[in-house]
Design an enzyme around this catalytic site. Sequence first.
Site, PDB file in Angstrom:
ATOM      1  N   HIS A   1      40.142  42.780  33.942  1.00  0.00           N
ATOM      2  CA  HIS A   1      38.780  42.321  34.251  1.00  0.00           C
ATOM      3  C   HIS A   1      38.764  41.385  35.456  1.00  0.00           C
ATOM      4  CE1 HIS A   1      38.861  38.303  32.194  1.00  0.00           C
ATOM      5  NE2 HIS A   1      39.641  38.888  31.314  1.00  0.00           N
TER       6      HIS A   1
ATOM      7  N   ASP B   1      44.244  35.156  33.719  1.00  0.00           N
ATOM      8  CA  ASP B   1      43.135  35.776  32.974  1.00  0.00           C
ATOM      9  C   ASP B   1      41.953  35.966  33.909  1.00  0.00           C
ATOM     10  OD1 ASP B   1      41.508  36.784  31.017  1.00  0.00           O
ATOM     11  OD2 ASP B   1      41.183  34.876  30.009  1.00  0.00           O
TER      12      ASP B   1
ATOM     13  N   GLU C   1      34.028  40.467  31.226  1.00  0.00           N
ATOM     14  CA  GLU C   1      34.720  40.585  29.937  1.00  0.00           C
ATOM     15  C   GLU C   1      34.533  39.299  29.142  1.00  0.00           C
ATOM     16  OE1 GLU C   1      37.676  39.803  26.996  1.00  0.00           O
ATOM     17  OE2 GLU C   1      37.569  38.725  28.869  1.00  0.00           O
ATOM     18  N   GLU C   2      34.551  38.173  29.850  1.00  0.00           N
ATOM     19  CA  GLU C   2      34.673  36.883  29.144  1.00  0.00           C
ATOM     20  C   GLU C   2      33.502  36.583  28.213  1.00  0.00           C
ATOM     21  OE1 GLU C   2      37.211  35.335  28.767  1.00  0.00           O
ATOM     22  OE2 GLU C   2      38.530  35.609  30.488  1.00  0.00           O
TER      23      GLU C   2
ATOM     24  N   ASP D   1      45.241  42.664  29.881  1.00  0.00           N
ATOM     25  CA  ASP D   1      44.441  41.437  29.782  1.00  0.00           C
ATOM     26  C   ASP D   1      45.093  40.468  28.808  1.00  0.00           C
ATOM     27  OD1 ASP D   1      42.515  39.499  29.927  1.00  0.00           O
ATOM     28  OD2 ASP D   1      41.033  40.577  28.737  1.00  0.00           O
TER      29      ASP D   1
ATOM     30  N   HIS E   1      42.005  30.091  29.795  1.00  0.00           N
ATOM     31  CA  HIS E   1      40.666  29.483  29.833  1.00  0.00           C
ATOM     32  C   HIS E   1      40.671  27.998  30.191  1.00  0.00           C
ATOM     33  CE1 HIS E   1      38.826  32.820  27.017  1.00  0.00           C
ATOM     34  NE2 HIS E   1      39.480  33.313  28.064  1.00  0.00           N
TER      35      HIS E   1
HETATM   36 ZN   LIG Z   1      40.838  38.086  29.854  1.00  0.00          ZN
END
Ligand SMILES: [Zn+2]
Length: 483
Positions: free
Chosen positions: A289, A301, A335-336, A363, A436
């Site tokens: 993503h 990520d 995606e998040e 991912d 994140h």
């Molecule tokens: Zn991800």
Amino acid sequence: MSARPFLASILSLACLAALPAFAATDNTPLPADALATAAKLRDAGMAGDATDGSSAYDIVESLTTEIGERLAGTPPAERAVEWAKAKFKAFGYDKVYTEPVTFEMWTRGHEDANVVSPYPQHLAITALGHSVGTNGPLEADIVEFANLDALKAAKPGTLDGKIAYISNRMQRSKDGSGYGPAVMARVDGPSIAGKLGAKALLIRSIGTDHERMPHTGILEYTADAPKIPAAALSNSDADLLSNMLRRGAPVRVKLELGGEMHGMVTSYNVIGEITGRTRPDEVVTIGGHLDSWDLGTGAIDDGAGVAITMGAGALLHRLHLRPDRTVRVIAYMDEEAGSFGGKAYAEAHLAQLKRHQLGAESDFGAARIYALHAGVKDSAWPVIEQIGQVLAPLGIVTERNATDADAGPDTGEFAAKGMAWAQLAQDGTDYFDWHHTANDTLDKIDPKALDQQAAAYAVLAYLAAEAKDSMGSGEMPLPKPEQ
Ligand SMILES: [Zn+2]
């Protein structure tokens, strides 16, 4: 539960005569020349000597340096769409296009938290994705819950005017299995606390580190609960807050969050194709993503996933390989906030489900792949085993009954509708230290680990695209991926 025994039981009960797709000819192994070519592809990928900027590391270095964070809907994410189109074209993909993805846009704004009494101190926090703002400072006493179940068991009214705080810690593991149980505090906690009368929710970050670095991530408000502001404390600050609370006196916190929704916006999945030689309208999809959270530069990520799969396709082109079926690399958008790119792709391509030979997705950070899992019909399993034999020198084992097998968040949307899938499982031991957070940056990535992964994706995509028979998309209930 593994989905495999479930699948096996269906097959053993089914009348094979009524299901001609399961005929013995499906066991035809991959041709020897395809396997030899795949071994060359693997070794070329491992050499990592691309000089055109198409190595996975060069791609993620470009994305994080030239774009950086790219929260879906915001200007940098739109620049990332243009970046991805330009990269696909530069690496020789013969079809490059976008498909729309519509979702609700959110921005973080200013955020701050301080203990007011009895031990005034600053707290490192960050808002959860889609959190409403506090509309100015919000001050209240903290009520701690050991985990989400303890919050669920609270009596109505006990949280009136308070800030609820869930303090459970995520457990570290190679397969990331600690994430699922821990993350529900983030996803469901805000609405559960809101229904109980809380003014706001704090959670311990869903992460395995000991840094003063809070982890964001999406929350999901339910329609029947008041929307209350919600934020994550760094693990260090969660310890601090619990230590204060253990002393017995009320702990009062002042919280300021500036989160804001901006309505529906349309962005894009960016797609590059190596068109198939003999069956161009049948596809193998790989991807990652393109969007990221806004705190770091989105390196692990999921800049890494985009880079690994874009680099894998570029490797096919660099070696002048054009497999039977089309290899389609998808850089999914948003995606998040809930796999919106994966959902949009699944909806747009549902009519072509059976023409999807296999889907796979990267991912889960940037560390090496250690296992091959798949959700395919039984008669296609020998193909997976042969792919696994080519991957074995990379330290990748083929596991048929892995309980943690998962199609991934975006590919999982189409897999849930019946697309055959594979998973190249990465070592996630360290992933949730940085996931994140502001620490999701390029320095966490080992270029050689990315070479191993791009080589593995190139082999998987090439051989799945060369396999003589269907791997089962749309033919039968394939294992349902976990979300
Ligand atoms: Zn991800």
